[in-house]
Each structure stands twice: as C-alpha cells, then as structure tokens.
Design an enzyme around this catalytic site. Structure first.
Site, PDB file in Angstrom:
ATOM      1  N   ASP A 287       0.829  -1.200   0.000  1.00 16.55           N
ATOM      2  CA  ASP A 287       0.000   0.000   0.000  1.00 16.55           C
ATOM      3  C   ASP A 287       0.869   1.258   0.000  1.00 16.55           C
ATOM      4  OD1 ASP A 287      -2.525   1.168  -0.063  1.00 16.55           O
ATOM      5  OD2 ASP A 287      -3.275  -0.103   1.554  1.00 16.55           O
TER       6      ASP A 287
ATOM      7  N   ASP B 142     -10.660   1.914  -3.416  1.00 15.56           N
ATOM      8  CA  ASP B 142     -11.060   0.602  -2.902  1.00 15.56           C
ATOM      9  C   ASP B 142     -12.514   0.324  -3.269  1.00 15.56           C
ATOM     10  OD1 ASP B 142      -8.592   0.429  -1.730  1.00 15.56           O
ATOM     11  OD2 ASP B 142      -9.324   0.353   0.326  1.00 15.56           O
TER      12      ASP B 142
END
Length: 412
Positions: free
Chosen positions: A161, A223
């Site tokens: 990430d 997301d």
C-alpha cells in the site's frame, strides 16, 4: 582508444546495474486469481463475540480448505492473501515484523506451509510508509529486512500500500522494495498501489511506463465498497481511462480494479454477471473477498465457469477496448485460440449499467473480426453455441437493465 573503450564499458555496467533493479521475476504471466481478506473482513481484530468477521489463522486455513475441496483451485484460484492488521503493533527487538500472537499463534510461516501443502500460494500485505494504512508497522525504514522476512516465511505475493508518504517517496520506495524482493530470490508477485496514490492523493498523472517496469500489478482506483454504485464507479473509470492504461497492460504487468464483491449479498445475479464479465474482459486479477460460506450457488457457478475464466486468463493478456453507444458499453477483446497466425478469437461483452433495457443491432464484423470463413458464436454464460455468423451479419439483441450479454466468436 583506451578512454573510449573504458567509457563504453562504464556505460554497459551502468545499464546492467539498472536492469537488475527492474522487475524480472517472470511471474503473473496471467492475472492472479484468489482470495484477499480486506474487502469483507477489513481490520477484523475484534474477534470475541464477532467470530464471523475475525481475521485470524482459522479463517485463512478455512479458505485454503475451501479452495482445495470445492473446485476453486482447479479453476485457477491459487492465491490466499492476508491484508492489513495481521501483525503486532511493534516489531521484535531485532526489528522484524511479528504476526499477532493471539490471532495467528503459529505465525505466518505456518500459514504459508499449510497453504503450500494444498498446492496453493500465500500472499501478505505491507505499506511503503512507516506504518500501514491501519497504523500497524510499515516497511519504510526496513525495506530490505522486510523483504527478507517475507521470503523466509514463504510469501508468494506481496500487496504494498501507499498511505502516509510523499509523492517523492512513492516514486523511489516502490522501486527500492522491488529491488530488495528480487534480491531475496524468492518469487513474489509484486502488487503496488503506486498509481492510485499519485493520482488520487497527490493529484498527479501516474507514470505507467515507469510503474510497469517495477510492478506485476497495480491499483489505480478507489477501494471497492460492497455496493452496486461502487462497482459502477470502477467500471466507468476503466472505460474512461482505457487509453492511458491499456498500453502498459500485458503479461506480467496488470491493471487491478480491486476485489470482487461476491458473497456479500449486495449484488443481484445480473449485477454479479456484470462485475465478473468486465473483469475478465479487462484481463484483470480475480480476487474474491468474502466469507466463502456465503457465496451463493449461482455466484459459485459464475466463478467456476471455465469459458469465462479462459477469457480472463488468456495468455495474450489484452485489455478489452470499450465502445460506448446505444446507452451501453461494448467491450471487445481479441484472444486465443487463433486460426493460423492471423485470425484470433474475439469476445464481446455488452454491458448495460442503466435500469432500462436496451435494444440494438450489432454488426460484430465492424470490431476487428477478420476471418472471411466466418465465426461460431457462443453464449459465454450458458456455454451454448448459438449460430455461425459472417463478417457482414447483423445481430439483433436486447440487453436487459443492469445486465450483460457476453459472446465469444471462434473463427471457422
């Protein structure tokens, strides 16, 4: 002459060193398929009284058993990936990451060994910053050590990430970590979130030519949420961004639209068809995120539809081209098998994101088909061959609202 030769040798070795830093792992020749914890379980650390949403050892082992026992592995689903919140909040005295001792009492090496014993592969998560997105230890100051730790644990896939770092560090941190992963000699699919943070956090244009040199796959949109509206946003983003994404999308380097939201109860049957059809047309990774016991019989039928999977796992890895017309989007993708060297198979997905039905006349010959002997037309969802068509035929269709029609045209 001596100085000239020395200069040439210097340039050669500089180039060689540069090439060593590139991603040369030979992995992800087709888009990865599997299960990832985040979409459904998220930071599932509150296990007492909430076992159904607990991210722990038992959960991961149960997914491995389901893949092995229920046909997912044979269909190509092989990666089982533990996302954020898996670790203790502090490293050990040697600086190494430590699995949460209560939720993963036997550690990550045990999980990897169990998953490998089933013929499956194990994936994990870190962040390029000092902490992860959920404030667990990140890898920024430990890139080499963490790469070695993941290799020692038997990790096959690493999701990285990009929360809480500057644009400048994104552009060097992912490259450095990739270099250290290569140096471990452990084959690990390298999944980056690099372009997402460049575009949506730092408001710059991602350099996909650079990113594709260092990552096997990359997230480039928000997301996914467990809603139909979130799925529409992803589909529309990939349609509108096709021109900038497609040139860098090919075997070993994939655009990643995030997880499927099957097994969550938020999609109708037809909406489920849309998500999976678009993903396979994009040659996107297929990563499920749910309680595997909550996948419906129909969703399982879709996930194990080998005609669908064959389109998504095609070795050419071409990202389908979108055409917007008549209130819907037509996605067109050439793929194997080929007739000879010149006549590929084509798949067509007509996606209707609106509630109203759309009637249209489609002439497939306008979209790249080139076999003068014609094509055999198969409905991908049913597996039934419908009829043979020529390059000049027009097909009258009705695409229901919130649904997709998908056909594969095999050259005769």
């Amino acid at each position: 002459m001596f100085c000239f030769r020395r200069a040439i040798l210097t340039l050669f070795f500089m180039f060689l060193l540069y090439e060593v830093d590139l991603l040369e792992n030979g992995l992800a020749r087709t888009p990865p398929m599997g299960w990832m914890s985040w979409g459904y379980y998220m930071c599932g650390i509150k296990c007492e009284g909430n076992e159904s949403k607990c991210l722990n050892e038992d959960l991961v082992l149960s997914v491995a058993d389901t893949f092995y026992d229920e046909g997912y592995q044979e269909a190509g689903y092989e990666y089982i990936i533990v996302d954020d919140c898996w670790s203790e909040k502090a490293r050990d005295r040697n600086g190494k990451l430590v699995a949460d001792r209560k939720r993963f009492p036997r550690g990550m090496k045990f999980l990897a060994d169990y998953i490998h014993s089933k013929g499956l592969k194990f994936g994990m998560y870190t962040n390029i910053a000092e902490v992860t997105c959920m404030r667990y230890p990140g890898s920024k100051n430990y890139l080499s050590l963490d790469a070695q730790t993941f290799a020692e644990w038997g990790v096959d896939y690493l999701k990285v990430d990009g929360c809480y770092v500057t644009e400048e560090f994104l552009n060097v941190g992912y490259i450095r970590l990739g270099k250290y992963l290569n140096e471990t000699k452990r084959p690990m699919v390298y999944s980056c979130s690099w372009p997402y943070y460049i575009e949506f956090i730092h408001r710059k244009k991602p350099d996909y030519a650079l990113i594709a040199k260092y990552c096997n796959m990359w997230r480039n949109y928000h997301d996914v949420q467990t809603s139909w509206e979130a799925m529409i946003g992803i589909v529309e983003h990939y349609r509108s961004s096709y021109g900038e994404m497609a040139p860098y999308h090919h075997p070993g380097q994939w655009n990643d639209p995030d997880m499927l939201i099957f097994g969550t109860g938020v999609l109708t049957r037809s909406q489920s068809r849309i998500q999976l059809a678009v993903y396979v047309m994009l040659s996107a990774p297929i990563l499920i995120s749910c309680d595997m016991n909550k996948i419906t019989a129909y969703e399982k039928q879709l996930l194990l539809n080998l005609d669908l999977i064959a389109v998504g796992q095609d070795p050419l890895g071409i990202m389908a081209k979108p055409y917007k017309f008549h209130g819907l989007v037509l996605w067109v993708k050439p793929h194997l098998p080929k007739k000879g060297d010149s006549y590929p198979t084509f798949s067509f997905a007509l996606v209707n994101l609106d509630i109203e039905d759309v009637r249209l006349d489609l002439k497939p010959g306008l979209y790249g088909l080139n076999s003068t002997d014609g094509y055999s037309m198969m409905d991908v969802f049913s597996g039934h061959h419908i009829k043979n068509i020529t390059l000049h035929d027009t097909i009258s269709l009705i695409v229901p609202g919130h649904d997709v029609l998908m056909y594969t045209m095999y050259p005769l």
